[in-house]
Scaffold this active site. Sequence first.
Site, PDB file in Angstrom:
ATOM      1  N   GLU A 126      -4.729   7.735  -2.877  1.00 11.19           N
ATOM      2  CA  GLU A 126      -5.275   6.455  -2.412  1.00 11.19           C
ATOM      3  C   GLU A 126      -5.531   5.503  -3.584  1.00 11.19           C
ATOM      4  OE1 GLU A 126      -5.973   4.996   0.733  1.00 11.19           O
ATOM      5  OE2 GLU A 126      -4.613   6.598   1.343  1.00 11.19           O
ATOM      6  N   HIS A 155       1.787   4.561  -2.799  1.00  7.83           N
ATOM      7  CA  HIS A 155       1.916   6.007  -2.550  1.00  7.83           C
ATOM      8  C   HIS A 155       3.320   6.498  -2.953  1.00  7.83           C
ATOM      9  CE1 HIS A 155      -1.802   6.815  -0.427  1.00  7.83           C
ATOM     10  NE2 HIS A 155      -1.571   5.932   0.531  1.00  7.83           N
ATOM     11  N   HIS A 214       0.828  -1.202   0.000  1.00 10.44           N
ATOM     12  CA  HIS A 214       0.000   0.000   0.000  1.00 10.44           C
ATOM     13  C   HIS A 214       0.873   1.268   0.000  1.00 10.44           C
ATOM     14  CE1 HIS A 214      -3.671   2.323   1.204  1.00 10.44           C
ATOM     15  NE2 HIS A 214      -2.760   3.105   1.750  1.00 10.44           N
ATOM     16  N   GLU A 215       1.761   1.351   0.974  1.00  7.46           N
ATOM     17  CA  GLU A 215       2.607   2.545   1.063  1.00  7.46           C
ATOM     18  C   GLU A 215       3.530   2.629  -0.153  1.00  7.46           C
ATOM     19  OE1 GLU A 215       1.727   4.641   3.258  1.00  7.46           O
ATOM     20  OE2 GLU A 215       0.497   3.279   4.463  1.00  7.46           O
TER      21      GLU A 215
END
Lengths: 501, 501
Positions: free
Chosen positions: A296, A270, A266-267
């Site tokens: 997101e 980003h 997830h990170e």
Amino acid sequence: MCEQFNQQLKGFKEELQKLEYLNSALGVLYWDMRVGIPRKSVPYRGQVLGYLSGEIYKIQTSDKMKNYIEYFNNENELDDITKSMVENAQKIYNQTKKIPEDKYKEYAILTSNAEAVWEEAKDKSDYNLFKPYLKKIIEFQKEFIGYWGYKDNKYDTLLDFYEPGITTQKLDKLFSELRDAIVSLLDKIKKSKVKISEEIFARGFTKQDQESFSKYILKKMGYDFDAGRVDESVHPFTINFENKDVRITTHYYENEFRSALFSCIHEGGHAIYEQDIPESLKGTMLGNGVSMGVHESQSRFYENIIGRSKEFWAFFFPEAKRRFNQFKDVEFNEFYKGINAVRPSLIRTEADELTYSLHVIIRYEIEKALFNDEITVDDLPQVWKDKYKEYLGIEPKNDADGVLQDMHWSGGSFGYFPSYALGNLYGAQFLNKMLKDVPDLYEKIKHGNLDDIHQWLNENIHKYGAVYKPADLIIRATGEELNAKYFIEYLNNKYSDIYDI
Amino acid sequence: MCEQFNQQLKGFKEELQKLEYLNSALGVLYWDMRVGIPRKSVPYRGQVLGYLSGEIYKIQTSDKMKNYIEYFNNENELDDITKSMVENAQKIYNQTKKIPEDKYKEYAILTSNAEAVWEEAKDKSDYNLFKPYLKKIIEFQKEFIGYWGYKDNKYDTLLDFYEPGITTQKLDKLFSELRDAIVSLLDKIKKSKVKISEEIFARGFTKQDQESFSKYILKKMGYDFDAGRVDESVHPFTINFENKDVRITTHYYENEFRSALFSCIHEGGHAIYEQDIPESLKGTMLGNGVSMGVHESQSRFYENIIGRSKEFWAFFFPEAKRRFNQFKDVEFNEFYKGINAVRPSLIRTEADELTYSLHVIIRYEIEKALFNDEITVDDLPQVWKDKYKEYLGIEPKNDADGVLQDMHWSGGSFGYFPSYALGNLYGAQFLNKMLKDVPDLYEKIKHGNLDDIHQWLNENIHKYGAVYKPADLIIRATGEELNAKYFIEYLNNKYSDIYDI
């Protein structure tokens, strides 16, 4: 004329450059506070952060800045980048300058106190402690909306801070479609005979092994370790000091294999966004992701659409088996279903891919109702319970697991939550277009080749930084406005297969 | 009158507070650059550091600051702290403001280029590459001394930046006594029959084991891990962001047990000094060690006088044997002599406790001669060789091991070197007084109790921060002016015993 213009642009950019340097410094100080600061120095660090934030505020709201904004507002035919620079600067300028100074100060003190009160209230699971603060924060925000102005709906003004261009009208349509689709799907899943065991993820995984596997996947995703690093913190986050220093944090749990793994993916989503921002946007204050929602979309795309797909694990599961003896007796389907198990829960941050959006939509509906005077802070706990009951089929037994669970409102961040669900919608719409542009995409993923994904996202999203508004960006990238159908389709396909419905 | 005074003081302190915040931020950014920054982000970090340094410079040299300095210079009966605050601010103000702006800029560019040239020259071991830069830097400094003014000796003006109050006249006496004593002692040691083996320290020690042992010793010293942390970097250093965040770095070598251990004890000495600075000095710019020399007195005191003493290892050697199998067959004396072996060498940073001061004195003599026009940059390599030959009995075969080994001169830091040897003199003088105040000090050290040392240093040195000048401080602490006899006595006693002379 031209010379004057160039001189004005040079001066304007100098101010923006100062802001970038200060933001970069602030970022490092903040990161260090989350990752490594000695316990006793936290209060002093707060003072240093406060001082630097004050310096940023001074530059953002100076007469100099005002003059630049006015000058460029009177100029026609600005290029896209300069136009965005001015719009950005104006937005920030207005956000504070339109509010009388004493009001602004009063509000700043209120929210800074409210955070501590919220923490205490959450600890004691007592909404009544927090309620008077929440009430005041909302009153202030309503007053501020008066100063800022609004078109159709007061809440739109708040939404626009986090997702420029999004409105209640658009969200009502998107979110009601999405809500109905998820509730219906969830209903079927509850009746499904497929039972998924998640015991395999609690088999004791050392931090070192988890870290090494996460870093291996991050490398395959295209995260550049020469322009970033992975550290530990209580809650995972991504932070960028510039495009060549974008750091990730995670948190390792020995008895929950999925936590650090998917938080890193997830990170990583980003972070890759920020690492891809082109050098040419340095000094424009546009050299970062354009909005919370688009950000997101990148993280959730990697985490869920790619990172929880069959094709992804077709390549990475054998590698996981090689690395982890704990998976020796585990079959592919057990693992794949395990990382996609649906379990309606009370806490947003622990939600699965399917139900996550429901948590967000509940908050959206509540915020909208609050700012349109349809409910008051007194009604909140009951409204919260009712909606959880209605959409997820469960309800919190106490305030800590209900209305007090998120810190956002204590800081006055109304309008922020929708971004999380917008990210899901953007992501599925990107996937649809990506598959048209790269027809053998899933074949490549099956072979551990994630480069085409990275390239498509870079070409269509990342390289623009914050130059185009989200609504523009999605049309440029996919040829149509944001809509919910791709994500709904995606969910239906995925969970029909997993739950045999 | 009184109200005006208080208002001026308040305003003055506000400026100093800003400087402290900016210095703290700058410190974190610098630390991060040395400890964890991703490779590709080094250039950008340089820009951010440059920007913040510029902001510091602006505050230090503002008209506002000038007015405060003038105001307080006309006030009588300032308390010690305010007096020091003003003197400090004035010194920094004069240091740049007395120099014409274009000169200052030219010089800043010169030194920033000179560092890269020095690096290249050192790599290629070619002094001629660096010589023209060194020549210009010295010319600038001589011109600056003209602006700054001087009393008896031009070089005194430079010395005063690093060790306020020290002069060539004082150093000539201190250093000639010390030099003669060390040269004579070294001569005896060379003739001694005692041979010390250092093989035991190369027996392969893991990083983890070394780290754990160093941290154990730091804790015993009184280093507060809730107000600091230990990390790795290429060269060890200590850095303080405030008194509750004082960080140490070290570098682990598997085949040199002494390196990380003694560097941690050394940096621990620096760090404890900073951690002990009282809260009351916050916002005065006096909340840090008073001078380079006094700082080195703390680090060298812990590293050498305590950390290489028989009594210290009476307690810690058994612990080292418990932790390290490599020392299983090693006897106390072998270890103790091993950490005190004297070996004249060409490189200052690798020197043993005895010969270290000679390296410093050579640099002092050279700098003094340069600024008094007794030698020129053309003479440097030969003068360097001659002095090494004369004092240490060895001479460099090339410039890299000789005149090019330190980076100090490339940044114009003339007058800095003497601090390192002053630290030794201060330390031994402190020891002498400490033993009078705590007669059973060595008995306590033998039992691993280092608290009395910490307490004495805190009471007599640390708690004053930068309020008193070094010359004042040593009289307050020991009742007499700085002199060389205590250190010479200490060296004679220690090495007579070790080398049986």
